[in-house]
Scaffold this active site. Structure first.
Site, mmCIF file in Angstrom:
data_model
loop_
_atom_site.group_PDB
_atom_site.id
_atom_site.type_symbol
_atom_site.label_atom_id
_atom_site.label_comp_id
_atom_site.label_asym_id
_atom_site.label_seq_id
_atom_site.Cartn_x
_atom_site.Cartn_y
_atom_site.Cartn_z
ATOM 1 N N ASP A 67 0.811 -1.221 0.000
ATOM 2 C CA ASP A 67 0.000 0.000 0.000
ATOM 3 C C ASP A 67 0.841 1.267 0.000
ATOM 4 O O ASP A 67 2.057 1.225 0.169
ATOM 5 C CB ASP A 67 -0.963 -0.006 1.204
ATOM 6 C CG ASP A 67 -0.301 -0.501 2.488
ATOM 7 O OD1 ASP A 67 0.938 -0.463 2.574
ATOM 8 O OD2 ASP A 67 -1.016 -0.921 3.406
ATOM 9 N N ASN A 130 -7.177 -2.375 14.669
ATOM 10 C CA ASN A 130 -8.559 -2.746 14.373
ATOM 11 C C ASN A 130 -8.633 -4.004 13.502
ATOM 12 O O ASN A 130 -9.674 -4.326 12.959
ATOM 13 C CB ASN A 130 -9.281 -1.581 13.673
ATOM 14 C CG ASN A 130 -8.637 -1.214 12.335
ATOM 15 O OD1 ASN A 130 -7.684 -1.848 11.889
ATOM 16 N ND2 ASN A 130 -9.162 -0.186 11.685
ATOM 17 N N HIS A 132 -6.969 -4.556 10.678
ATOM 18 C CA HIS A 132 -6.777 -4.395 9.230
ATOM 19 C C HIS A 132 -5.492 -5.081 8.761
ATOM 20 O O HIS A 132 -4.537 -5.254 9.523
ATOM 21 C CB HIS A 132 -6.827 -2.921 8.797
ATOM 22 C CG HIS A 132 -5.637 -2.083 9.129
ATOM 23 N ND1 HIS A 132 -5.724 -0.733 9.380
ATOM 24 C CD2 HIS A 132 -4.312 -2.369 9.256
ATOM 25 C CE1 HIS A 132 -4.524 -0.247 9.623
ATOM 26 N NE2 HIS A 132 -3.648 -1.218 9.558
ATOM 27 N N GLU A 137 -9.712 -2.037 5.824
ATOM 28 C CA GLU A 137 -10.311 -1.737 7.114
ATOM 29 C C GLU A 137 -11.500 -2.668 7.376
ATOM 30 O O GLU A 137 -12.007 -3.304 6.448
ATOM 31 C CB GLU A 137 -10.778 -0.265 7.108
ATOM 32 C CG GLU A 137 -9.667 0.746 6.796
ATOM 33 C CD GLU A 137 -8.685 0.963 7.949
ATOM 34 O OE1 GLU A 137 -8.576 0.092 8.835
ATOM 35 O OE2 GLU A 137 -8.010 2.015 7.956
#
Ligand code: F6R
Length: 238
Positions: A67, A130, A132, A137
């Site tokens: 990414d 979280n 990810h 997400e």
């Protein structure tokens, strides 16, 4: 899923290096899927040290990163392109033409990158607080390919440490390989350290496979190694 728990971050980086080195030894022209962030810094340092001391060569290695932020220049100090050069690429004998970090802001840019990512032998991953992976997400469909992502408040907050601790400086979007792209890799190596990752690690390993914890999809991968330090493992029941 094979889970290895190490005492500390140094042990984690050394265990992760063994997994990476085994792939490189077997296939000197391996295709590596790479990640940025704090988690892999120790592993990259081990790879550089091994290159310098033992001459392990990267001249035929090909890399694809997961990414990149949208809206910051490639050569910005905070870009993932800069991170990869600073932590790995410029310290080994890799051909810069063989390194790939996604770049762009449109669906076309994402599709073009997704078409390039082929035959990944080992995909390195970190995990967000979280759950990810990449910048996928919670709620991201498991079959999504490379796409433009709206970053959550939680992720921007976690990453503000790289932006003078100012969340307003953290980009709001990123271009990220999708979970479908990640799952195509032959082998997956996920590393996590620190107490802030303990809930995500528990959900990934012991929770249901659900898009609410994107990393839980790795339970379905046929060859996934998870290496965590004691703090990140502290909430595991087994
Ligand atoms: C980075 C990436 C992210 C990170 C994750 C953990 O390329 O894709 O999923 O792996 O946010 O980041 P750190 O390692 O900084 O805790």
């Amino acid at each position: 899923m094979k889970v290895i728990v190490t005492k500390d971050y140094d042990g984690l980086s050394k265990e992760a290096f063994k997994v990476m080195k085994a792939v490189l030894d077997e296939k000197p022209n391996a295709v590596l899927g790479l990640a940025t962030g704090s988690s892999p810094e120790g592993l990259y340092a081990e790879m550089v040290k091994d290159h310098e001391e033992n001459g392990t060569s990267y001249k035929d290695v090909v890399t694809y990163n997961l990414d990149e932020y949208v809206g910051i220049d490639r050569n910005d100090p905070q870009s993932y392109y800069t991170f990869m050069n600073d932590h790995l690429f410029k310290h080994v004998d890799i051909n810069p033409d063989n390194t790939h970090v996604p770049y762009g802001s449109t669906a076309e840019d994402a599709k073009k990158y997704d078409d390039e990512v082929k035959g990944v032998d080992i995909q390195l991953l970190g995990i967000g607080r979280n759950g990810h992976i990449g910048f996928n997400e919670p709620g991201t469909p498991f079959d999504e390919r490379t796409h433009i992502v709206e970053l959550t408040e939680s992720t921007r907050d976690a990453n503000k440490r790289f932006f003078d601790d100012d969340i307003t400086k953290v980009p709001e979007k990123a271009i990220s390989q999708g979970i479908g792209t990640v799952m195509d890799a032959k082998k997956i190596l996920l590393i996590a350290n620190g107490a802030s990752k303990a809930d995500a690690v528990k959900a990934m390993i012991e929770g249901p496979v659900t898009t609410e914890c994107p990393a839980s999809v790795l339970q379905n991968h046929p060859d996934c190694v998870v290496i965590v330090d004691a703090e990140a493992a502290s909430k595991l029941s087994k």
